[in-house]
Each structure stands twice: as C-alpha cells, then as structure tokens.
Design a protein around this motif. Sequence first.
Motif, PDB file in Angstrom:
ATOM      1  N   THR A  59       0.972  -1.383  -0.161  1.00  0.00           N
ATOM      2  CA  THR A  59       0.046   0.128   0.071  1.00  0.00           C
ATOM      3  C   THR A  59       0.742   1.291  -0.087  1.00  0.00           C
ATOM      4  N   GLN A  60       1.958   1.393   0.654  1.00  0.00           N
ATOM      5  CA  GLN A  60       2.441   2.193   0.554  1.00  0.00           C
ATOM      6  C   GLN A  60       3.583   2.188  -0.486  1.00  0.00           C
ATOM      7  N   LEU A  61       3.734   1.656  -1.410  1.00  0.00           N
ATOM      8  CA  LEU A  61       4.802   1.305  -2.456  1.00  0.00           C
ATOM      9  C   LEU A  61       3.483   1.851  -3.563  1.00  0.00           C
ATOM     10  N   ALA A  62       2.471   1.901  -3.774  1.00  0.00           N
ATOM     11  CA  ALA A  62       1.131   2.130  -4.644  1.00  0.00           C
ATOM     12  C   ALA A  62       1.663   3.889  -4.963  1.00  0.00           C
ATOM     13  N   GLY A  63       1.608   4.360  -3.224  1.00  0.00           N
ATOM     14  CA  GLY A  63       1.094   5.415  -3.749  1.00  0.00           C
ATOM     15  C   GLY A  63       2.814   6.616  -3.659  1.00  0.00           C
ATOM     16  N   ALA A  64       3.724   5.771  -3.881  1.00  0.00           N
ATOM     17  CA  ALA A  64       5.397   6.629  -3.415  1.00  0.00           C
ATOM     18  C   ALA A  64       5.108   6.872  -5.358  1.00  0.00           C
ATOM     19  N   ALA A  65       4.559   5.263  -5.681  1.00  0.00           N
ATOM     20  CA  ALA A  65       5.613   4.906  -6.793  1.00  0.00           C
ATOM     21  C   ALA A  65       4.377   5.861  -7.929  1.00  0.00           C
ATOM     22  N   LYS A  66       2.560   6.110  -8.176  1.00  0.00           N
ATOM     23  CA  LYS A  66       1.766   6.791  -8.022  1.00  0.00           C
ATOM     24  C   LYS A  66       2.571   8.396  -8.517  1.00  0.00           C
ATOM     25  N   VAL A  67       3.043   8.986  -6.892  1.00  0.00           N
ATOM     26  CA  VAL A  67       3.745  10.261  -7.267  1.00  0.00           C
ATOM     27  C   VAL A  67       5.049  11.022  -8.044  1.00  0.00           C
ATOM     28  N   LEU A  68       5.595   9.789  -8.216  1.00  0.00           N
ATOM     29  CA  LEU A  68       7.413   9.997  -8.648  1.00  0.00           C
ATOM     30  C   LEU A  68       6.483   9.128 -10.722  1.00  0.00           C
ATOM     31  N   LEU A 116      21.356   3.060  -8.387  1.00  0.00           N
ATOM     32  CA  LEU A 116      21.901   3.560  -9.656  1.00  0.00           C
ATOM     33  C   LEU A 116      20.676   3.327 -10.577  1.00  0.00           C
ATOM     34  N   GLN A 117      19.496   2.020  -9.948  1.00  0.00           N
ATOM     35  CA  GLN A 117      19.066   2.128 -11.429  1.00  0.00           C
ATOM     36  C   GLN A 117      17.455   2.651 -10.766  1.00  0.00           C
ATOM     37  N   LEU A 118      17.369   3.391  -9.839  1.00  0.00           N
ATOM     38  CA  LEU A 118      16.509   4.065  -9.599  1.00  0.00           C
ATOM     39  C   LEU A 118      16.337   5.600 -10.486  1.00  0.00           C
ATOM     40  N   ALA A 119      17.737   6.325  -9.567  1.00  0.00           N
ATOM     41  CA  ALA A 119      18.121   7.446 -10.555  1.00  0.00           C
ATOM     42  C   ALA A 119      18.286   7.494 -11.783  1.00  0.00           C
ATOM     43  N   ASP A 120      18.519   5.974 -12.530  1.00  0.00           N
ATOM     44  CA  ASP A 120      18.500   6.340 -14.292  1.00  0.00           C
ATOM     45  C   ASP A 120      16.664   6.155 -14.401  1.00  0.00           C
ATOM     46  N   ARG A 121      16.186   5.124 -13.705  1.00  0.00           N
ATOM     47  CA  ARG A 121      14.253   5.263 -14.158  1.00  0.00           C
ATOM     48  C   ARG A 121      13.839   6.623 -14.012  1.00  0.00           C
ATOM     49  N   LEU A 122      14.140   7.011 -13.175  1.00  0.00           N
ATOM     50  CA  LEU A 122      13.496   8.579 -12.768  1.00  0.00           C
ATOM     51  C   LEU A 122      14.295   9.921 -13.574  1.00  0.00           C
ATOM     52  N   GLN A 123      16.137   9.959 -14.782  1.00  0.00           N
ATOM     53  CA  GLN A 123      16.640  10.426 -14.742  1.00  0.00           C
ATOM     54  C   GLN A 123      16.641  11.238 -13.340  1.00  0.00           C
ATOM     55  N   ALA A 124      16.786  10.977 -12.501  1.00  0.00           N
ATOM     56  CA  ALA A 124      17.049  12.361 -11.295  1.00  0.00           C
ATOM     57  C   ALA A 124      18.445  12.192 -10.715  1.00  0.00           C
ATOM     58  N   PRO A 125      19.123  12.825 -10.066  1.00  0.00           N
ATOM     59  CA  PRO A 125      19.932  13.904  -9.969  1.00  0.00           C
ATOM     60  C   PRO A 125      20.055  12.870  -8.312  1.00  0.00           C
ATOM     61  N   MET A 126      21.585  12.583  -7.906  1.00  0.00           N
ATOM     62  CA  MET A 126      21.847  11.924  -6.633  1.00  0.00           C
ATOM     63  C   MET A 126      22.263  12.396  -5.555  1.00  0.00           C
ATOM     64  N   VAL A 127      21.811  13.625  -4.860  1.00  0.00           N
ATOM     65  CA  VAL A 127      22.451  14.626  -3.498  1.00  0.00           C
ATOM     66  C   VAL A 127      22.764  13.188  -2.110  1.00  0.00           C
ATOM     67  N   LEU A 128      24.175  13.015  -2.151  1.00  0.00           N
ATOM     68  CA  LEU A 128      24.256  11.731  -1.163  1.00  0.00           C
ATOM     69  C   LEU A 128      24.856  12.281  -0.083  1.00  0.00           C
ATOM     70  N   THR A 129      24.506  11.850   1.157  1.00  0.00           N
ATOM     71  CA  THR A 129      25.521  12.389   2.677  1.00  0.00           C
ATOM     72  C   THR A 129      26.660  12.324   2.424  1.00  0.00           C
ATOM     73  N   LEU A 130      27.006  12.823   3.028  1.00  0.00           N
ATOM     74  CA  LEU A 130      28.925  12.350   4.120  1.00  0.00           C
ATOM     75  C   LEU A 130      29.508  10.701   3.203  1.00  0.00           C
ATOM     76  N   THR A 166       7.417   3.845 -14.692  1.00  0.00           N
ATOM     77  CA  THR A 166       8.056   4.456 -15.842  1.00  0.00           C
ATOM     78  C   THR A 166       9.072   4.865 -15.702  1.00  0.00           C
ATOM     79  N   GLY A 167       9.043   4.687 -16.942  1.00  0.00           N
ATOM     80  CA  GLY A 167      11.031   5.549 -17.583  1.00  0.00           C
ATOM     81  C   GLY A 167      10.060   5.927 -18.818  1.00  0.00           C
TER      82      GLY A 167
END
Length: 573
Positions: free
Chosen positions: A188-197, A219-233, A323-324
């Motif tokens: 149920t949590q995954l479905a809501g997040a996937a819809k927003v993304l 890395l697959q997530l960033a590629d699928r979303l074409q999202a820049p990835m900010v890393l914490t230290l 979706t990509g």
Amino acid sequence: MSTVAEMTVDALATYGVTSAWGVVGDALNPITDAIRRDERIEWIGVRHEEVAAFAAGAQAQLTGRLGLCMGTVGPGSIHLLNGLYDAKKSHAPVLAICGQVPTEEIGSSFFQEVNNDVLFSDVAVFAQTVTSANQMPQLLEQAVNAAMAHQGVAVLTIPGDVGGLELGKDARAPQFAPAPAESAAPQTQLAGAAKVLNEAETVTLLVGQGAREARAEVLQLADRLQAPMVLTLKAKEGLEEDNQFQVGQTGLIGNPGAAKALDDADVIFLVGTDFPYRDWYPEGKTVIQLDMRAEHIGRRTQVQHALVGHVCPTLQALLPELTGGRSDKHLHKALKSYSSWVDRQHRLTDPDHDRSLLGKIRSIADNPDERIRPEAVAAALNRHAASDAIFTSDTGMSTVWLSRFITLSGRRRLLGSYNLGSMANAMPQSLGAQALDRDRQVIACCGDGGLMMLLGDLRTAVTYDLPATFVVFNNGRLGMVKLEQEQGGLPEFGTQLDNPVIAAVATAMGLKGLRVTSPDDLDEAVKEALATRAPVLLEVVTNPDEVSLPPKPTVGEAWGFAIAKSKEIIESR
C-alpha cells in the motif's frame, strides 16, 4: 565452573568480539584478568577512556559487529560518555562494561561511587547493574541483544566483588539473538509512492548511508527517474564512485549543483537518510521518505509519502512499478552545475595556483603568508591512498576538505563524528580501525585542535603497533568556529591555537614525524607518510584563512564576512 568475569569474556569472544578498549583498574580487575587468559580478545589499554569508546564505536561501524569498551569505577566510566554518545548517534552497537564499588557500599556515597544506571540512562538502550551471579547470563544476553537490535549502546555495570563470583553448577552458556531479516515496505505504501514518482516531472534523490548496501537498486532508481542524486557524507562510501547521477553533498559542506538539484525538483525522494539540517531542505516540495526506522519519518521535513522498510528490498519491489522515458533535462542541469564547481575547486589543489595571476590576486586576501592550501592536502591524499584505505576525519574543516577532494573509490571506508559533531574523534577512530586489520591502510585527517585534545593516545598507536597515518591540518585555529564567527560579522576571537611543533611531539612519542611548510614538498611528504608501515604523523602547515563557502551564500553571510574581515584588519593593525 567459571566466574562471572570468565563467562562474560568467553561469551563475547565466541560472539566475535576481537578487541577490548579501556583503562585497567580496581573493579575491572576480574574482567581484564579473564581477557589476559583468553587469546581471542586483544586488550588495548588507552590513555583516556574517551578514546576507548570512540575506537569501539569505529569497529562496530566498520564491521556491523559488537564493539567493546570498558571504564572502571566512577571517573573511568564517566570518561566513556562522549565516545558512547557518538556511538549512539551513529547507530553503532557498542557494549560498555563499567566497574562499580563493592555491592555492600552501593548507595552509601562511597569513594568514586557513581550511579551508572542513571548516568548512562540517556545514552544507552540498556543500562543495568549486576548484583548477583544468579543474574547472569541473562543480563549479559539482554545487554548484547539490546545493543544489536537497536544498533546502539548497552551499559553493563559489574562491581568488583561480583566479577569474581563463581556461577552455579547449572549455569548455562549465553545465547544471543540472531539479527532480524530485512523487509520491504508494504504494498500500500509502495503504490502511493510509485504514483507520485510516475506523475512527477522532476525528481531529486537525497541518498544516505542506509542505501550503501543497495548500490545497484539506487542506480537503477536514478536511471529510471532521470534523477540527480545528492549524497550525504556517509553515503559517499559505496555510492560515489562510477555514479553518473551523483552531484555531491548538500549542507554547509555542499555545492551549488546539489543545492540546485534539490531546489529545482518537484519531488524529493529521501532514501535511507536522516540528514539532520532542516535549513537545507527546500520548502514547497512533495517529499517521499524511505527508512527502516519509522521514528525517522518526517522528523527533518514534512513527508507526504512514507515507506517504512529496508532500502534494498523496498527498491526491488518499487522499481517494477516505475515508468521510464522521462526527460533528462533536470539531471543534466544539476550535473553541469556540479561539474563546473568541481573544476573551480580543483584549481586550488595545484601547488602553482598562488603563483598564477589570478592566484596571486586571490592570495592577497585569503593566503598572504603563502601557506599550503588544505584543498591540496586532501587532493594529495586522494591520489596516493590505497583503494581500500579507511579514512577518519575530525569534525570541522578537516571534514570539509575530505568531503570535497577525497573520492571513496574501490573499497575505501569513511568514519567521523558526523551526527554528534565531537572534536578529537579522528585519531581514536583510526586506532579502532587499524586494530581490526594492521595490514590495511588507515588515514586520520586530524585538525590541530582535535588532535591536541586527546594527544596522549598517539602513544597507544606505538604501544600496540597500530601503523595508522595521522595527517594534521595545522592552521593554528579552531577553523570551523572562526568561519562561524566571521559569517556572523564577528572578528575571530578565542580560536587561535598556540601549538607546539606537532611533528616533533609525535617523534618524541615514538612515531615517525614529518612536517611540511611548502606546497612544493607536499606531494612527496604524503607519499612518504603513506608508504610508512609504522605509526606516522604528517603535520602540514595550512592556510588559516581558507574560506569554505556554503552552496548558496546569502547577502547577509557575505556582508558578515566583509564586516568581520575589516574588524580583524583594523584590530591587527
């Protein structure tokens, strides 16, 4: 038959504990004598118990296994507190065994008596005193299980007269609980997040240490979303190298590319991070947070969609629902800004920088004494350190330079007091790391203020043949405090340090001491230090006026620097 102390040491050694850190004395004598007779645990006697707690916490963070430190009655246990608080905030499983006055004197305000159960009540997930042999092994089991289950600190207090008591004939061996299995967030949590993304035009990931074991999925997530990835230290480790989506860090140690990536996003996806700085979360965004600890959800910024579960299995379940095919414009804007900033920063690492026309102009303001720029020190360490080196860094400017110029490639690891923010952590954490593997390269990036605070335990490296490399950024300042004062428009005050020649002190303590004052000598000195397979201290005299600008300096901060510098010049004249 065995005693309480012997059973405790045997059980911990069987469980996988390899080092015990502390200072011997009175109530601990039964425990340390049992360690003396058990070759599976190495006793490392430090000069200050704070070092013991930092070292044990470092070992716990590097291995995921239980770290062990000890403090004797009263003051000896009190000295553990700062390092234990660091373990608590770093989610490191550590057992502290503390001494206590004889049981018949408990509650009488006896010499050195301290109520450990109360003293450690805030830092520990478990804190109890053993008053009878019949309470064992149950209390030991509870202490270890609590530390491992909560990834925190457990304190077991054992009075001296209890440690030597014999267990009953029917006493059983301790049985510690297994680690829990990783689990994904519910559907149920995954479905809501996937819809927003899927509906979002631009997404930015803020990724923390909770995702380090899920590199492929992130890395697959960033590629699928074409999202820049900010890393914490803490996420640099395992996620920085060969990552075409990462744009460095945010916060005071961050860069404009990371700030832009967060500001321009419609949706921010927090993946395995509890990044604590509220001011660096942009407002008005839709936020998704994935964390194994439900209590972390929403405590830094308002979260619209929570995913409570471990990162790897949750992303494995989420990815098929995404979706990509979206535009890469947002990603490339952030990457371009980040790349431009990196290029500008790396110009400062060139030994000839201050001899160029632009360098000479800049150095009139920020490096008139032609000291070594700290950026060059970190860059040299990055060039010459082993691909599996372990780095530790003191809180403050040492961490800034490490975060910007040292790439955690290969199997490199990183430790620091990044949640507690204590001074003096780099050296003791490096001792803990080196004791795990004396053949592995360990590099402590120390501030001069931090190192001098616990200077005596440099000798511990010599005593126990711990061949760590201690690199001291000696700018004669409490550098981060100086920066804070000047940001606020105040001239620096109380930050100047009257240091000895630290390399000479190290030599007197039995280490190899090297000192560098010229940029031309830096590279060879770093290579020599890292090639030395014995405790070595490299002191580099660095520029005290080096300014680490935040990613988005405000007009107020710029004005504050201007006012502060004018006051400093007037007063110095």
